[in-house]
Design an enzyme around this catalytic site. Structure first.
Site, short mmCIF file in Angstrom:
data_model
loop_
_atom_site.label_atom_id
_atom_site.label_comp_id
_atom_site.label_asym_id
_atom_site.label_seq_id
_atom_site.Cartn_x
_atom_site.Cartn_y
_atom_site.Cartn_z
N GLN A 50 0.83 -1.21 0.00
CA GLN A 50 0.00 0.00 0.00
C GLN A 50 0.87 1.27 0.00
OE1 GLN A 50 -0.39 -2.62 2.05
NE2 GLN A 50 -2.51 -2.97 2.59
N ASP A 75 -6.58 1.21 12.37
CA ASP A 75 -7.78 0.42 12.09
C ASP A 75 -8.67 0.35 13.31
OD1 ASP A 75 -5.76 -0.48 9.99
OD2 ASP A 75 -7.74 -1.12 9.27
O1 MRU Z 1 -5.20 -3.73 4.97
P1 MRU Z 1 -5.54 -2.28 4.74
O2 MRU Z 1 -4.89 -1.70 3.53
O3 MRU Z 1 -7.03 -2.03 4.77
O4 MRU Z 1 -4.91 -1.55 6.01
C1 MRU Z 1 -5.03 -0.18 6.12
C2 MRU Z 1 -4.30 0.40 7.25
O5 MRU Z 1 -3.67 -0.28 8.02
C3 MRU Z 1 -4.47 1.88 7.43
O6 MRU Z 1 -3.33 2.44 8.00
C4 MRU Z 1 -5.67 2.15 8.35
O7 MRU Z 1 -6.81 1.51 7.86
C5 MRU Z 1 -5.95 3.59 8.50
S1 MRU Z 1 -6.57 4.29 7.05
C6 MRU Z 1 -6.96 5.90 7.29
#
Ligand code: MRU
Length: 309
Positions: free
Chosen positions: A172, A213
């Protein structure tokens, strides 16, 4: 460009599995389509999957589906981000599913701008910010949480630079955060995850800002790798901030009690579509870390900056 939008009774999701090479929207006409999109990470990031979940409930409502059953399935699509359950419950308790989802869509954008303003206060002119994963516009409807803070500082005219951890295994950081910062004209460098400690040791990082999260009693859950970044920041005296809206707060549970999603081993066994590990390799693939409260300098919210609880 929005991460998702609602048009003519359908949900459009920017397909994040194709970024940065292709910009394409996936159209969801049923709540089951949205669940599949959340699980395959077409849409990802806690606030974005929360709003997508609200629209999934709206689709279920329009189709006359059993709402309790839909709610249960949507909540289970990904277990760690609390935004899913929060969004589903809000729609369940509302008078109109579509109207509530549209309200949450607007609130997400307003919240992120307010959070950005609050967070920009801790950014000094010339700061280099290290971030992990993608807590940007793509993780929300728009603007972002951690990268929203960077955006706000940039909009205020501060010189701010960003270092993105690539964020194995889904990348990401490399695919999404770097792309967003380039689009915005904010100077950005990409590093492998293992280089974060080295750069902090060399004094190249002024602050770390990540998203969350879930913020719960005792700490914060965020993308795997966040704990190692927090430990390195602590060791080298780099302030470590988490940017998260109140919708990511869970006041009921200890952060050590929550479910940490374990994803498909194939994500680890392969890199960019190529098998890299020997056959029959055993894998662990936890998708999230828990960062203990004592490693966190502050939590940036839309209401101000607070200490973890
Ligand atoms: O697995 P993902 O890409 O959904 O994980 C996303 C994250 O860990 C982000 O840092 C988190 O959701 C915060 S987004 C504002």
């Amino acid at each position: 460009m929005k991460t998702l939008y609602w048009k003519d009774g359908q949900l459009y999701l920017l397909d994040q599995t194709l970024l940065p090479h292709e910009v394409e929207y996936l159209v969801c006409g049923t709540y089951q389509d949205v669940i599949r999109a959340i699980q395959s990470m077409v849409v990802r990031g806690a606030p974005a999957i929360g709003v997508a979940a609200a629209f999934a409930m709206a689709l279920a409502d329009l189709a006359g589906d059993d709402l309790e059953k839909a709610a249960q399935e949507i909540r289970a699509a990904r277990p760690t981000a609390v935004n899913l359950a929060w969004a589903v419950d809000r729609v369940l308790n509302s008078d109109s599913a579509v109207e509530e989802a549209l309200k949450m869509y607007q609130e997400d954008q307003d919240t992120n701008r307010a959070m950005g303003k609050q967070g920009a206060e801790i950014i000094s002119d010339g700061d280099t910010i290290l971030t992990h994963c993608n807590a940007g516009a793509l993780a929300c409807v728009d603007y972002g949480t951690a990268l929203g803070v960077v955006r706000a500082a940039h909009e205020e005219g501060k010189n701010v630079k960003v270092i993105c951890d690539e964020t194995r295994p889904v990348l990401q950081g490399a695919r999404l955060s770097v792309w967003e910062m380039q689009e915005e004209g904010i100077p950005v460098k990409l590093i492998v995850d293992g280089a974060a400690g080295r750069l902090m040791q060399e004094g190249e990082v002024d602050k770390v800002i990540i998203g969350a999260d879930r913020v719960a009693q005792g700490g914060v859950a965020n993308k795997i790798g966040s704990l190692m970044v927090a430990l390195a920041a602590h060791r080298f005296g780099v302030p470590f901030y988490v940017a998260a809206p109140k919708s990511t707060f869970d006041h009921e549970n200890s952060i050590y009690e929550i479910e940490i999603e374990e994803r498909n081993p194939e994500e680890v066994l392969n890199f960019a579509g190529c098998r890299v590990a020997p056959l029959l390799t055993e894998v662990r693939n936890p998708s999230f870390d828990v960062v203990p409260a004592d490693l966190i300098t502050g939590i940036i919210t839309e209401k101000g900056i607070m200490k973890p609880f």
